[in-house]
Design an enzyme around this catalytic site. Structure first.
Site, PDB file in Angstrom:
ATOM      1  N   ASN A  13       0.867  -1.184   0.000  1.00 23.23           N
ATOM      2  CA  ASN A  13       0.000   0.000   0.000  1.00 23.23           C
ATOM      3  C   ASN A  13       0.902   1.232   0.000  1.00 23.23           C
ATOM      4  OD1 ASN A  13      -1.824   2.017   0.489  1.00 23.23           O
ATOM      5  ND2 ASN A  13      -2.437   1.301   2.532  1.00 23.23           N
ATOM      6  N   LYS A  15       0.065   4.263  -0.296  1.00 27.02           N
ATOM      7  CA  LYS A  15      -0.602   5.432   0.311  1.00 27.02           C
ATOM      8  C   LYS A  15      -0.382   6.676  -0.558  1.00 27.02           C
ATOM      9  CE  LYS A  15      -0.375   3.136   4.706  1.00 27.02           C
ATOM     10  NZ  LYS A  15      -0.303   3.167   6.151  1.00 27.02           N
ATOM     11  N   HIS A 100      -9.690   0.631   4.595  1.00 28.82           N
ATOM     12  CA  HIS A 100      -8.410   0.842   5.280  1.00 28.82           C
ATOM     13  C   HIS A 100      -8.651   1.765   6.477  1.00 28.82           C
ATOM     14  CE1 HIS A 100      -4.390   2.256   6.201  1.00 28.82           C
ATOM     15  NE2 HIS A 100      -3.970   1.136   5.648  1.00 28.82           N
ATOM     16  N   GLU A 102      -7.150   4.196   7.648  1.00 31.38           N
ATOM     17  CA  GLU A 102      -7.002   5.640   7.416  1.00 31.38           C
ATOM     18  C   GLU A 102      -8.259   6.203   6.753  1.00 31.38           C
ATOM     19  OE1 GLU A 102      -3.199   5.340   5.466  1.00 31.38           O
ATOM     20  OE2 GLU A 102      -2.366   4.682   7.388  1.00 31.38           O
ATOM     21  N   GLU A 172      -5.501  -5.429  10.174  1.00 26.50           N
ATOM     22  CA  GLU A 172      -4.485  -4.413  10.441  1.00 26.50           C
ATOM     23  C   GLU A 172      -4.811  -3.709  11.754  1.00 26.50           C
ATOM     24  OE1 GLU A 172      -2.431  -3.039   6.643  1.00 26.50           O
ATOM     25  OE2 GLU A 172      -4.311  -1.954   6.710  1.00 26.50           O
ATOM     26  N   GLY A 178       2.179   2.013  10.801  1.00 28.10           N
ATOM     27  CA  GLY A 178       3.100   3.141  10.704  1.00 28.10           C
ATOM     28  C   GLY A 178       3.746   3.519  12.024  1.00 28.10           C
ATOM     29  N   SER A 218       3.199  -2.381  10.326  1.00 24.51           N
ATOM     30  CA  SER A 218       4.645  -2.407  10.577  1.00 24.51           C
ATOM     31  C   SER A 218       5.289  -3.752  10.249  1.00 24.51           C
ATOM     32  CB  SER A 218       4.961  -1.983  12.009  1.00 24.51           C
ATOM     33  OG  SER A 218       4.538  -0.655  12.225  1.00 24.51           O
TER      34      SER A 218
HETATM   35  P1  PGA Z   1       2.624   0.053   7.679  1.00 22.73           P
HETATM   36  O1  PGA Z   1       1.188   0.261   7.008  1.00 22.73           O
HETATM   37  O2  PGA Z   1       3.197  -1.208   7.123  1.00 22.73           O
HETATM   38  O3  PGA Z   1       3.405   1.277   7.304  1.00 22.73           O
HETATM   39  O4  PGA Z   1       2.396  -0.047   9.166  1.00 22.73           O
HETATM   40  C1  PGA Z   1       0.337  -0.821   6.749  1.00 22.73           C
HETATM   41  C2  PGA Z   1      -0.932  -0.325   6.111  1.00 22.73           C
HETATM   42  O5  PGA Z   1      -1.421   0.747   6.467  1.00 22.73           O
HETATM   43  O6  PGA Z   1      -1.495  -1.013   5.230  1.00 22.73           O
END
Ligand code: PGA
Length: 261
Positions: A13, A15, A100, A102, A172, A178, A218
């Protein structure tokens, strides 16, 4: 179905990162350094603007796919600034991320809306990768199973057998996205097993056993192999580490090792 026969997937992803030249460079670097192997599906989710260019690159391979990070519920209309699943399908993408954290957090997307988005995705012959996960407080208050169970059942309850055949789910935990903090393999496995149980209650064992469940949060070259070795973890949805070709390739390599052994 035994766990090894479930589809294995490593997804990146991206983003809201990269420019067009950077996106092209990244996908070319990944593809050129990765030996074709259909036992592991690789999917990248670039920003909308780069979907045509990235789809063109992944389209040359049978083991690489491109997806969008979001879509609108309608196929066309007066929704300024939005992008439809129909438009996404027309530029060669295959997948769409739905729900997701976010999107849930910053854009207030709720189950009702996410259900309509999944319908739009299927209507346009795309595949949804549906994301679920609890926030830190919900875990601290020991409500994580309920939260994830509801996110799941509210959205997948009414899917048809044909749709369920295609669906991919990512767990997730929001506190791990993140943050550099990863769920332990035990925490991931426990939740993935629970997700499979909920799917089995809604749609039966066979459907539950078939659906690939990815872990995200992460995930990096240092922890991927251990997470992917959990029996109910069928791959990963990678954020930060998918922006560097070497890291993403190393994560792909760690699941390939498990699949081919
Ligand atoms: P990350 O993000 O690996 O940077 O923690 C995962 C995601 O949001 O899909």
């Amino acid at each position: 179905m035994n766990t090894m026969s479930r589809k294995k997937i490593v997804a990146g992803n991206w983003k809201m990162n990269k420019t067009l030249p950077e996106a092209q460079q990244l996908i070319n670097e990944i593809i050129n350094s990765c030996v074709e192997d259909t036992a592991v599906q690789k999917i990248v989710f670039p920003p909308f603007l780069f979907l045509p260019a990235v789809s063109l690159a992944t389209g040359q391979r049978n083991d690489f796919f491109t997806g969008a990070q979001n879509c609108h519920t309608h196929d066309a209309g007066a929704y300024t600034g939005e992008v439809s699943a129909q438009a996404i399908a027309s530029v060669g993408a295959t997948y769409v991320l739905v729900g997701h954290s976010e999107r849930r957090q910053y854009f207030k997307e709720d189950s009702h809306q996410l259900k309509s988005k999944i319908e739009a995705v299927f209507r346009n012959k795309l595949v949804p990768l549906y994301c679920v996960g609890e926030v830190l407080n919900e875990r601290k208050e020991n409500r994580h199973f309920d939260v994830v169970g509801n996110q799941l059942s509210e959205v997948i309850k009414e899917l048809s057998a044909v749709q369920l055949q295609q669906l991919v789910i990512a767990y997730e935990p929001v506190w791990a996205i993140g943050t550099g903090e990863t769920a332990t393999p035990q925490q991931a496995e426990e939740m993935h097993a629970y997700i499979r149980k909920i799917i089995a209650q809604l749609h039966g064992e066979a459907v539950a056993e078939h659906i690939p469940l990815l872990y995200g949060g992460s995930c990096n070259p240092g922890n991927a192999a251990e997470l992917f070795s959990c029996p109910n973890v069928d791959g990963g949805l990678i954020g930060g580490a998918s922006l560097k070709a070497a890291d993403f390739l190393s994560i792909i390599a760690s699941i390939k090792l498990l699949v081919n052994n």
